[in-house]
Scaffold this motif. Structure first.
Motif, PDB file in Angstrom:
ATOM      1  N   HIS A   1       0.803  -1.145  -0.149  1.00 55.99           N
ATOM      2  CA  HIS A   1       0.046  -0.118  -0.069  1.00 55.99           C
ATOM      3  C   HIS A   1       0.915   1.329   0.002  1.00 55.99           C
ATOM      4  O   HIS A   1       2.183   1.203   0.341  1.00 55.99           O
ATOM      5  CB  HIS A   1      -1.092   0.149   1.058  1.00 55.99           C
ATOM      6  CG  HIS A   1      -0.477   0.027   2.419  1.00 55.99           C
ATOM      7  ND1 HIS A   1      -0.026  -1.209   3.170  1.00 55.99           N
ATOM      8  CD2 HIS A   1       0.009   0.758   3.315  1.00 55.99           C
ATOM      9  CE1 HIS A   1       0.545  -1.167   4.451  1.00 55.99           C
ATOM     10  NE2 HIS A   1       0.443   0.346   4.477  1.00 55.99           N
ATOM     11  N   ASP A   2       0.386   2.373  -0.200  1.00 61.35           N
ATOM     12  CA  ASP A   2       1.028   3.556  -0.613  1.00 61.35           C
ATOM     13  C   ASP A   2       1.975   3.882   0.587  1.00 61.35           C
ATOM     14  O   ASP A   2       1.608   3.899   1.655  1.00 61.35           O
ATOM     15  CB  ASP A   2       0.292   4.891  -0.942  1.00 61.35           C
ATOM     16  CG  ASP A   2      -0.544   4.775  -2.156  1.00 61.35           C
ATOM     17  OD1 ASP A   2       0.101   4.042  -3.054  1.00 61.35           O
ATOM     18  OD2 ASP A   2      -1.413   5.369  -2.467  1.00 61.35           O
ATOM     19  N   LEU A   3       3.360   4.181   0.378  1.00 62.28           N
ATOM     20  CA  LEU A   3       4.374   4.670   1.333  1.00 62.28           C
ATOM     21  C   LEU A   3       4.421   3.732   2.396  1.00 62.28           C
ATOM     22  O   LEU A   3       4.870   4.065   3.566  1.00 62.28           O
ATOM     23  CB  LEU A   3       3.989   6.037   1.544  1.00 62.28           C
ATOM     24  CG  LEU A   3       3.849   7.025   0.371  1.00 62.28           C
ATOM     25  CD1 LEU A   3       3.495   8.354   1.184  1.00 62.28           C
ATOM     26  CD2 LEU A   3       5.127   7.079  -0.495  1.00 62.28           C
ATOM     27  N   CYS A   4       4.227   2.408   2.386  1.00 66.22           N
ATOM     28  CA  CYS A   4       4.341   1.581   3.353  1.00 66.22           C
ATOM     29  C   CYS A   4       5.674   1.133   3.883  1.00 66.22           C
ATOM     30  O   CYS A   4       5.941   0.144   4.802  1.00 66.22           O
ATOM     31  CB  CYS A   4       3.471   0.223   3.118  1.00 66.22           C
ATOM     32  SG  CYS A   4       3.834  -0.799   1.770  1.00 66.22           S
ATOM     33  N   ASN A   5       6.492   1.547   3.100  1.00 63.62           N
ATOM     34  CA  ASN A   5       8.288   1.139   3.036  1.00 63.62           C
ATOM     35  C   ASN A   5       8.964   1.969   4.130  1.00 63.62           C
ATOM     36  O   ASN A   5      10.262   2.172   3.812  1.00 63.62           O
ATOM     37  CB  ASN A   5       8.727   0.432   1.787  1.00 63.62           C
ATOM     38  CG  ASN A   5       9.045   1.681   0.975  1.00 63.62           C
ATOM     39  OD1 ASN A   5       8.160   2.746   1.070  1.00 63.62           O
ATOM     40  ND2 ASN A   5       9.765   1.633   0.119  1.00 63.62           N
ATOM     41  N   GLU A   6       8.181   2.888   4.997  1.00 64.39           N
ATOM     42  CA  GLU A   6       8.957   4.095   5.505  1.00 64.39           C
ATOM     43  C   GLU A   6       9.535   3.483   6.742  1.00 64.39           C
ATOM     44  O   GLU A   6      10.563   3.998   7.430  1.00 64.39           O
ATOM     45  CB  GLU A   6       7.885   4.999   5.820  1.00 64.39           C
ATOM     46  CG  GLU A   6       6.867   5.123   6.656  1.00 64.39           C
ATOM     47  CD  GLU A   6       6.153   6.163   6.995  1.00 64.39           C
ATOM     48  OE1 GLU A   6       6.652   7.258   7.067  1.00 64.39           O
ATOM     49  OE2 GLU A   6       4.999   5.755   7.093  1.00 64.39           O
ATOM     50  N   SER A   7       8.822   2.677   7.452  1.00 65.31           N
ATOM     51  CA  SER A   7       9.226   2.020   8.860  1.00 65.31           C
ATOM     52  C   SER A   7      10.592   1.316   8.921  1.00 65.31           C
ATOM     53  O   SER A   7      11.061   0.832   8.077  1.00 65.31           O
ATOM     54  CB  SER A   7       8.296   1.187   9.447  1.00 65.31           C
ATOM     55  OG  SER A   7       8.144   0.261   8.784  1.00 65.31           O
ATOM     56  N   THR A   8      11.191   1.282  10.196  1.00 70.94           N
ATOM     57  CA  THR A   8      12.367   0.324  10.287  1.00 70.94           C
ATOM     58  C   THR A   8      12.057  -0.984  10.268  1.00 70.94           C
ATOM     59  O   THR A   8      11.087  -1.408  10.414  1.00 70.94           O
ATOM     60  CB  THR A   8      13.053   0.788  11.656  1.00 70.94           C
ATOM     61  OG1 THR A   8      11.974   0.315  12.593  1.00 70.94           O
ATOM     62  CG2 THR A   8      13.365   2.206  11.901  1.00 70.94           C
ATOM     63  N   ILE A   9      12.893  -1.788   9.775  1.00 67.31           N
ATOM     64  CA  ILE A   9      12.702  -3.330   9.370  1.00 67.31           C
ATOM     65  C   ILE A   9      12.705  -3.859  10.778  1.00 67.31           C
ATOM     66  O   ILE A   9      13.950  -3.861  11.386  1.00 67.31           O
ATOM     67  CB  ILE A   9      14.013  -3.526   8.474  1.00 67.31           C
ATOM     68  CG1 ILE A   9      13.589  -3.162   7.238  1.00 67.31           C
ATOM     69  CG2 ILE A   9      13.977  -5.110   8.239  1.00 67.31           C
ATOM     70  CD1 ILE A   9      14.976  -3.596   6.138  1.00 67.31           C
ATOM     71  N   THR A  10      11.796  -4.750  10.935  1.00 68.66           N
ATOM     72  CA  THR A  10      11.897  -5.490  12.047  1.00 68.66           C
ATOM     73  C   THR A  10      11.225  -6.836  11.714  1.00 68.66           C
ATOM     74  O   THR A  10      11.104  -7.645  12.634  1.00 68.66           O
ATOM     75  CB  THR A  10      10.845  -4.913  13.272  1.00 68.66           C
ATOM     76  OG1 THR A  10       9.638  -4.956  12.705  1.00 68.66           O
ATOM     77  CG2 THR A  10      11.418  -3.700  13.605  1.00 68.66           C
ATOM     78  N   ARG A  11      11.200  -7.290  10.465  1.00 75.53           N
ATOM     79  CA  ARG A  11      10.440  -8.161   9.902  1.00 75.53           C
ATOM     80  C   ARG A  11      11.083  -9.721   9.577  1.00 75.53           C
ATOM     81  O   ARG A  11      11.147 -10.444  10.376  1.00 75.53           O
ATOM     82  CB  ARG A  11       9.475  -7.773   8.828  1.00 75.53           C
ATOM     83  CG  ARG A  11       8.369  -7.010   9.152  1.00 75.53           C
ATOM     84  CD  ARG A  11       7.583  -6.515   7.998  1.00 75.53           C
ATOM     85  NE  ARG A  11       6.474  -5.597   8.373  1.00 75.53           N
ATOM     86  CZ  ARG A  11       6.666  -4.089   8.794  1.00 75.53           C
ATOM     87  NH1 ARG A  11       7.791  -3.833   8.572  1.00 75.53           N
ATOM     88  NH2 ARG A  11       5.685  -3.589   9.008  1.00 75.53           N
ATOM     89  N   VAL A  12      11.937  -9.459   8.466  1.00 73.02           N
ATOM     90  CA  VAL A  12      12.250 -10.640   7.895  1.00 73.02           C
ATOM     91  C   VAL A  12      14.065 -10.471   7.702  1.00 73.02           C
ATOM     92  O   VAL A  12      14.313  -9.444   7.158  1.00 73.02           O
ATOM     93  CB  VAL A  12      11.863 -11.344   6.633  1.00 73.02           C
ATOM     94  CG1 VAL A  12      12.510 -12.532   5.985  1.00 73.02           C
ATOM     95  CG2 VAL A  12      10.239 -11.353   6.889  1.00 73.02           C
ATOM     96  N   ASN A  13      14.676 -11.304   8.056  1.00 65.70           N
ATOM     97  CA  ASN A  13      15.952 -11.347   7.594  1.00 65.70           C
ATOM     98  C   ASN A  13      16.428 -12.750   6.938  1.00 65.70           C
ATOM     99  O   ASN A  13      15.727 -13.682   7.199  1.00 65.70           O
ATOM    100  CB  ASN A  13      17.231 -11.127   8.875  1.00 65.70           C
ATOM    101  CG  ASN A  13      17.394 -12.258   9.658  1.00 65.70           C
ATOM    102  OD1 ASN A  13      17.275 -13.375   9.395  1.00 65.70           O
ATOM    103  ND2 ASN A  13      17.373 -11.861  11.016  1.00 65.70           N
TER     104      ASN A  13
END
Length: 122
Positions: free
Chosen positions: A93-105
């Motif tokens: 969704h629009d501009l959803c890639n702004e937060s810091t990464i905490t999901r997958v490595n």
């Protein structure tokens, strides 16, 4: 007696064209920065073929971009960016890639994939 169904070719054509117009007119917006040491403030409109926002972290740098959902995998990203050790996430969704990464490595994803395959075989 058989019931006749009246088919409207014009209606079908109109609905197909309307559907294409509605879905093709929407393009995703994502943050877009390459090798940034901090969170990205620049955003751009993705190409119609790009349906996902990507954020990737490698070392102290981050890359933010538009991406294809079909290529949002550890292997595809590693190959495209020629990286071995990184973290990433994709969102749609629009501009959803702004937060810091905490999901997958990459390591966690690989271990989870192997565990899932073993579980399915048992």
């Amino acid at each position: 007696r058989r019931a006749r169904i009246k088919f409207c070719w014009k209606c079908l054509l109109l609905s197909v064209l309307l559907e294409k117009a509605v879905f093709k007119s929407y393009t995703l917006r994502c943050y877009h920065c390459e090798n940034s040491p901090s969170l990205c403030k620049t955003n751009s409109t993705c190409l119609p073929t790009e349906d996902t926002c990507l954020q990737m972290k490698f070392g102290k740098l981050r890359t933010f971009s538009c991406w294809k959902a079909s290529q949002c995998s550890v292997n595809d990203i590693a190959e495209s960016f020629q990286l071995d050790n990184f973290e990433f996430f994709c969102c749609q969704h629009d501009l959803c890639n702004e937060s810091t990464i905490t999901r997958v490595n990459k390591a966690a994803f690989s271990i989870a994939s192997v565990m899932t395959m073993l579980w399915m075989l048992l």
